[in-house]
Design a protein around this motif. Sequence first.
Motif, PDB file in Angstrom:
ATOM      1  N   ARG A  11      40.027 -32.505 110.319  1.00 22.24           N
ATOM      2  CA  ARG A  11      39.227 -32.007 111.435  1.00 22.24           C
ATOM      3  C   ARG A  11      39.725 -30.622 111.838  1.00 22.24           C
ATOM      4  N   ASP A  19      30.193 -37.367 112.168  1.00 24.67           N
ATOM      5  CA  ASP A  19      31.389 -38.193 111.980  1.00 24.67           C
ATOM      6  C   ASP A  19      31.199 -39.172 110.819  1.00 24.67           C
ATOM      7  N   TYR A  39      36.229 -30.537 108.307  1.00 22.12           N
ATOM      8  CA  TYR A  39      35.153 -30.932 109.239  1.00 22.12           C
ATOM      9  C   TYR A  39      35.278 -30.124 110.522  1.00 22.12           C
ATOM     10  N   ASP A  71      34.604 -29.867 113.799  1.00 20.83           N
ATOM     11  CA  ASP A  71      34.169 -30.711 114.921  1.00 20.83           C
ATOM     12  C   ASP A  71      34.455 -30.021 116.251  1.00 20.83           C
TER      13      ASP A  71
END
Length: 585
Positions: free
Chosen positions: A2, A494, A509, A511
């Motif tokens: 992340r 997700d 990712y 996020d």
Amino acid sequence: MRMSRLFSQTLRDTPANTDTISHQLLLRAGFIRQLGSGIYSYLPLAKRSLNKIEHIMHQEMTGIGGQEVQMPVVQPADIWKETGRWYQIGTEMGRFTDKSGHDMVLAMTHEEAVADIVRREVRSYRQLPALIYHIQTKWRDDPRPRAGLIRVREFTMLDSYSLDADWAGLDTQYNAHSEAYNRIFRRCGLPTVSVKADTGMMGGRLSHEFMYLSLIGEDTIMLCRQCGYTANRQVATLRKPTADPVAALPLTKVATPGITTITDLCRFLNIQAAATAKAVFMMASCIENDAQVNKFIFAVVRGDMEVNETKLANAVKARDLRPATDSEIRSIGAVPGYGSPIGVHDAIVVVDEAITVSPNLVAGANAEGFHVLNVNYGRDFKANIIADIAMARDGDLCPECGASLESSRGVEVGNIFQLGTRYSEAMHCLYQDADGDDKPVIMGSYGIGLGRLLACIAEEHHDDMGLCMPLSVAPYHVHLIALKGDAKTEQLADQIYMKLQAGGIEVLYDDRGERPGVKFMDADLIGLPLRITVGERALARGGVELKHRRNKASEIVPIESIDDCVNAELGMLWKNLTSVEMRNL
Ligand SMILES: [Zn+2]
């Protein structure tokens, strides 16, 4: 991974004092940070890339019979004294004294350490051939670190050492390395050419460099497009035009007031530069009996050629060369601007081979304002050393085929050496042959710098927006962006993140709560091969957006089949990578 948890940050602006793209992009994308001059830390993204490069290296080294070892960076100086390199290598070597007063070395390469292991382990020809390698830190106190990871002082290197009972065995292992190196560079997406090279401080009889052709390179490579001859300019040879044999004419002194250059001399006497002899005065620092001695070198090349200092240094076995001062020149009986090999003393006269077959040359007279006509080698002066000391230049003739040579800039990313018995004789690495006789082990050494390789990959694979890392060395396969939206969008991103990872796909990712523009800019900067964007607009069209870093266009793919789509695209990228041919000359 992340991105909200990713340790490194991207930088918006180009950092100061960076002059190469790879340096700028690796800093901006958060791959590396500088600790000191020529000393860098690798942050998580770079470390992942390096791990992948190392994995490729392990596979290729194992493939040619290599066994991994690990040798120390900190070494007793004794082994370096045994081979003489303690004395031969200058300030590049990191030296210190331990608390007991022993001289110590920070290893810049590992031939001595290998030789020490070999003399303890290898007894019989039955243990040969062998190949050991490691991926280990080195220290070279380079006076001019530059261009980020291209030229550093601390670096990590894949270095391997071949051990053979005979020269044919060395040839086999040398060729196997050459092929393995080509595969390593190809698998990393880096086009290289292999060129003949100087053996330099390694010694030995044959060496090749693997060059990434690029304007940022400090090396000059001479290439022949006709026959494929390639060599580093330091050792490149050329076919020298020979003069017609004519009778030697009598020496004649002529007044040439104020004429101190070959160009002026040619204009003044209305002759070609090839009809003149050019004197070059150097001071050589040589090692004799473990002590440094300075020698005056009087080098002579034809006026249409330049002296190649590497060739000259090799011819006189010098560690360093520097131009002689005017007073040093006068001390051997020569006159600056009017130097002649006739009548000099206390100098080592080194003559290019072309001089010996060029009759009736014009040379200085060792007197202010005078030159001599009809200087002939052999009759008028002799050399201590006759050698090829001429620099190959654009337009010179290829030594193999006679076509025109071209120059190109390059970065050396790998280097292989046939060391022979240089180290095994100095350190008594002997094996018993089938007849019971002791023979020195025949060695080769081979190396690739990992950081420099990563920098060259960045040089080759980028655009105006950032890096475009090849799949094989990209820190992750996919850059997944969740655009800020309702809870459902984020939940969906997700899920995709989990699903791709479960399928073995490496995902970075994003996020974070950043604006879309920031996320897209960072994705372009970090340069992972594929980008997936989860946002309301794409969802309204029935899926998520999938885009190659290299392409402008994107497509909408259904969420149910996202893993299949990604795998298909990754499969295509792998195929393209392995089918890349090395760059043709
Ligand atoms: Zn050629």
